[in-house]
Enzyme design. Structure first.
Site, PDB file in Angstrom:
ATOM      1  N   GLN A 203       0.759  -1.232  -0.268  1.00  0.00           N
ATOM      2  CA  GLN A 203      -0.169  -0.305   0.096  1.00  0.00           C
ATOM      3  C   GLN A 203       1.367   1.567   0.242  1.00  0.00           C
ATOM      4  OE1 GLN A 203       0.136  -2.258   2.771  1.00  0.00           O
ATOM      5  NE2 GLN A 203      -0.163  -1.711   4.175  1.00  0.00           N
ATOM      6  N   SER A 249      19.825  -9.540   2.696  1.00  0.00           N
ATOM      7  CA  SER A 249      20.682  -9.286   2.939  1.00  0.00           C
ATOM      8  C   SER A 249      21.639 -10.343   3.375  1.00  0.00           C
ATOM      9  CB  SER A 249      20.808  -8.584   4.325  1.00  0.00           C
ATOM     10  OG  SER A 249      22.442  -7.962   4.697  1.00  0.00           O
ATOM     11  N   GLN A 271      24.949 -10.222  10.161  1.00  0.00           N
ATOM     12  CA  GLN A 271      23.759 -10.232   8.089  1.00  0.00           C
ATOM     13  C   GLN A 271      22.566 -11.191   8.851  1.00  0.00           C
ATOM     14  OE1 GLN A 271      23.705  -7.852   6.182  1.00  0.00           O
ATOM     15  NE2 GLN A 271      25.313  -7.381   7.474  1.00  0.00           N
ATOM     16  N   HIS A 274      19.848  -9.426  10.191  1.00  0.00           N
ATOM     17  CA  HIS A 274      17.918  -9.435   9.732  1.00  0.00           C
ATOM     18  C   HIS A 274      16.597 -10.160   9.427  1.00  0.00           C
ATOM     19  CE1 HIS A 274      20.379  -5.240   8.652  1.00  0.00           C
ATOM     20  NE2 HIS A 274      20.903  -6.439   8.001  1.00  0.00           N
ATOM     21  N   GLU A 339      26.717  -8.895  -1.957  1.00  0.00           N
ATOM     22  CA  GLU A 339      26.265  -8.148  -1.186  1.00  0.00           C
ATOM     23  C   GLU A 339      26.729  -6.831  -0.334  1.00  0.00           C
ATOM     24  OE1 GLU A 339      22.432  -5.201   1.089  1.00  0.00           O
ATOM     25  OE2 GLU A 339      22.897  -7.748   1.066  1.00  0.00           O
ATOM     26  N   HIS A 340      27.613  -7.751   0.748  1.00  0.00           N
ATOM     27  CA  HIS A 340      28.671  -7.624   0.917  1.00  0.00           C
ATOM     28  C   HIS A 340      29.751  -9.057   1.207  1.00  0.00           C
ATOM     29  CE1 HIS A 340      24.785  -6.112   3.074  1.00  0.00           C
ATOM     30  NE2 HIS A 340      25.558  -4.349   3.653  1.00  0.00           N
ATOM     31  N   ASP A 373      26.490  -0.122   7.312  1.00  0.00           N
ATOM     32  CA  ASP A 373      25.472  -0.241   7.685  1.00  0.00           C
ATOM     33  C   ASP A 373      25.794   1.187   8.227  1.00  0.00           C
ATOM     34  OD1 ASP A 373      25.155  -2.238   6.607  1.00  0.00           O
ATOM     35  OD2 ASP A 373      25.270  -3.784   8.538  1.00  0.00           O
ATOM     36  N   HIS A 432      12.392  11.561 -42.075  1.00  0.00           N
ATOM     37  CA  HIS A 432      13.397  11.765 -41.345  1.00  0.00           C
ATOM     38  C   HIS A 432      14.467  12.565 -42.449  1.00  0.00           C
ATOM     39  CE1 HIS A 432      11.988   9.198 -38.699  1.00  0.00           C
ATOM     40  NE2 HIS A 432      12.232   8.905 -37.709  1.00  0.00           N
TER      41      HIS A 432
END
Length: 442
Positions: A203, A249, A271, A274, A339-340, A373, A432
């Site tokens: 939402q 993560s 990590q 999370h 990611e890390h 972080d 053109h």
């Protein structure tokens, strides 16, 4: 069976070896993640998006009451005033306010170096070509809430937008059961957020994408969220821009066997805590070192406040991988595109040229991923699920767009017209061609 692949079953974290015949199969299974493919999730998201698009505030209120267990009757109850944000900042404990302020300053200083400039050049015939960089008018930032609160995400999303020159920033953050996190509100004040709505999920994404009577529509939505947020962001892409589809993560740590096993265990936990789908992987060519890290995991895990989440994350998606040498470790890094990435090795700089795919690279034994972080400076909104192969960290450039500048002189138009005419007629696009030919000098 290989010694390292036999320690499963009751173990907290899986052990894999690159010498095992099924290593690549097991690695693929470990990495397999598609966070927006569930048909039931997609159906629920589609329903919410359609409802918000049609009914605006009323649909946002209804969904928020259902999913966040609230009983609000109007959007004013879901909007935080600037005075509320300032009050939260002013009344933080001095230590927290100081830490938040220092982190914000470091993040701003880093991102100011990313600002691209407009440019142009003039050709010999007087034609001017260039590029104009323009900030977005309005950006929406999604800040996760629920299992944990993330004031750091407020800073990481809002500060680059400010540095880029975005005129208005609209923040959404879910507050299940009506619980407000004062650090999050304080961070919104410090980062100069213009609007804050305590809504989340699909939402919130719909409200940002389509606009409602109370929520301004935005040009781009950034920031990570759960599976419903990720699914909704994918669905509204095109109506608005998005930064990325963020999965759980991830951390990958490479150790040469000389880093304290307790440090590495806690880095993995950082990590894994999370959520249950987060992924923590350690690679080393020192088998005894992996044993020591595994022992540290078992010993330290009961001391964590989020032990159950970490335990499930490590059990489902974590791994300790024994490889042959540093070269093979690099191959795995580029295969996973984490990611890390922590390079907990003696000379991390020597690795950089060979690492092609990673969201953020933490160099050396002392550089814990947790520093990135919160306060190191670079952005912590990073590509996940292997998308570091083609994506980059969130930055100033995500809040700007580039327009090409073409200003032809009469001579330049004539010369370019000759080239364009030939190419256009070759494509059978005569309008053109004729448009260009009108400007050709005899």
């Amino acid at each position: 069976m290989n010694e390292l692949t036999s320690k499963q079953g009751t173990a907290t974290v899986s052990r894999l070896s690159t010498s095992a015949a099924d290593f690549h199969q097991r690695l693929d299974a470990l990495l397999d993640w598609e966070g927006v493919s569930d048909k039931a999730v997609q159906a629920r998201v589609d329903e919410v998006l359609a409802s918000v698009k049609q009914h605006g505030d009323a649909a946002v209120i209804d969904a928020t009451n259902r999913f966040d267990r609230l009983s609000v009757t109007c959007m004013d109850e879901l909007r935080l005033t600037p005075e509320q944000l300032k009050h939260a900042y002013d009344h933080l404990p001095a230590e927290q306010r100081d830490a938040l302020t220092k982190a914000a300053a470091r993040i701003k200083r880093y991102h100011e170096r990313q600002k691209p400039s407009s440019w142009q050049y003039e050709e010999a015939d007087g034609t001017v070509l260039g590029q104009k960089v323009t900030p977005l008018d309005r950006a929406g930032i999604y800040v996760p809430g629920g299992k944990a609160a993330y004031p750091s995400s407020v800073l990481m999303n809002a500060i680059p937008a400010h540095v880029a020159g975005v005129r208005e920033i609209v923040m959404v953050v879910p507050t299940p059961d009506g619980v407000l996190n004062q650090l999050v509100l304080a961070a919104a004040h410090l980062a100069g957020v213009d609007y804050v709505f305590t809504i989340g999920g699909a939402q919130a994404i719909a409200a940002l994408a389509y606009g409602t009577e109370s929520v301004p529509w935005v040009d781009k939505i950034v920031g990570p969220g759960n599976i419903y947020v990720a699914t909704a962001k994918r669905a509204v892409f095109g109506q608005v821009g998005i930064d990325m589809i963020a999965g759980p993560s991830e951390i990958m740590v490479v150790s040469d066997g000389q880093t304290d096993p307790d440090w590495l265990a806690m880095d993995l936990f950082s990590q894994a805590e999370h959520d249950e789908d987060a992924q923590a992987i350690l690679i080393s060519w020192d088998a005894e070192h992996l044993d020591a890290v595994e022992a540290a995991i078992e010993r330290l895990l009961p001391s964590l406040e989020r032990e159950s989440i970490v335990r499930e994350s490590l059990h489902n998606r974590g791994a300790l991988i024994h490889c042959q040498d540093a070269e093979e470790a690099v191959t795995i890094i580029n295969r996973v595109a984490p990611e890390h990435l922590e390079l907990s090795v003696e000379s991390p700089e020597a690795w950089l040229d060979d690492i092609r795919h990673a969201g953020a690279i933490f160099m050396g034994r002392y550089t814990a991923e947790a520093l990135g972080d919160y306060c190191a400076g670079p952005n912590h909104v990073l590509p996940t699920s292997g998308t570091a192969r083609f994506s980059s960290p969130l930055g100033v450039y995500d809040f700007q767009k580039r327009s090409s500048i073409i200003h032809c002189s009469a001579v330049g138009a004539s010369e370019l017209g000759k080239i364009a005419s030939v190419l256009a007629r070759g494509e059978s696009l005569t309008a053109h061609a004729r448009s260009a030919e009108y400007r050709i000098r005899d």
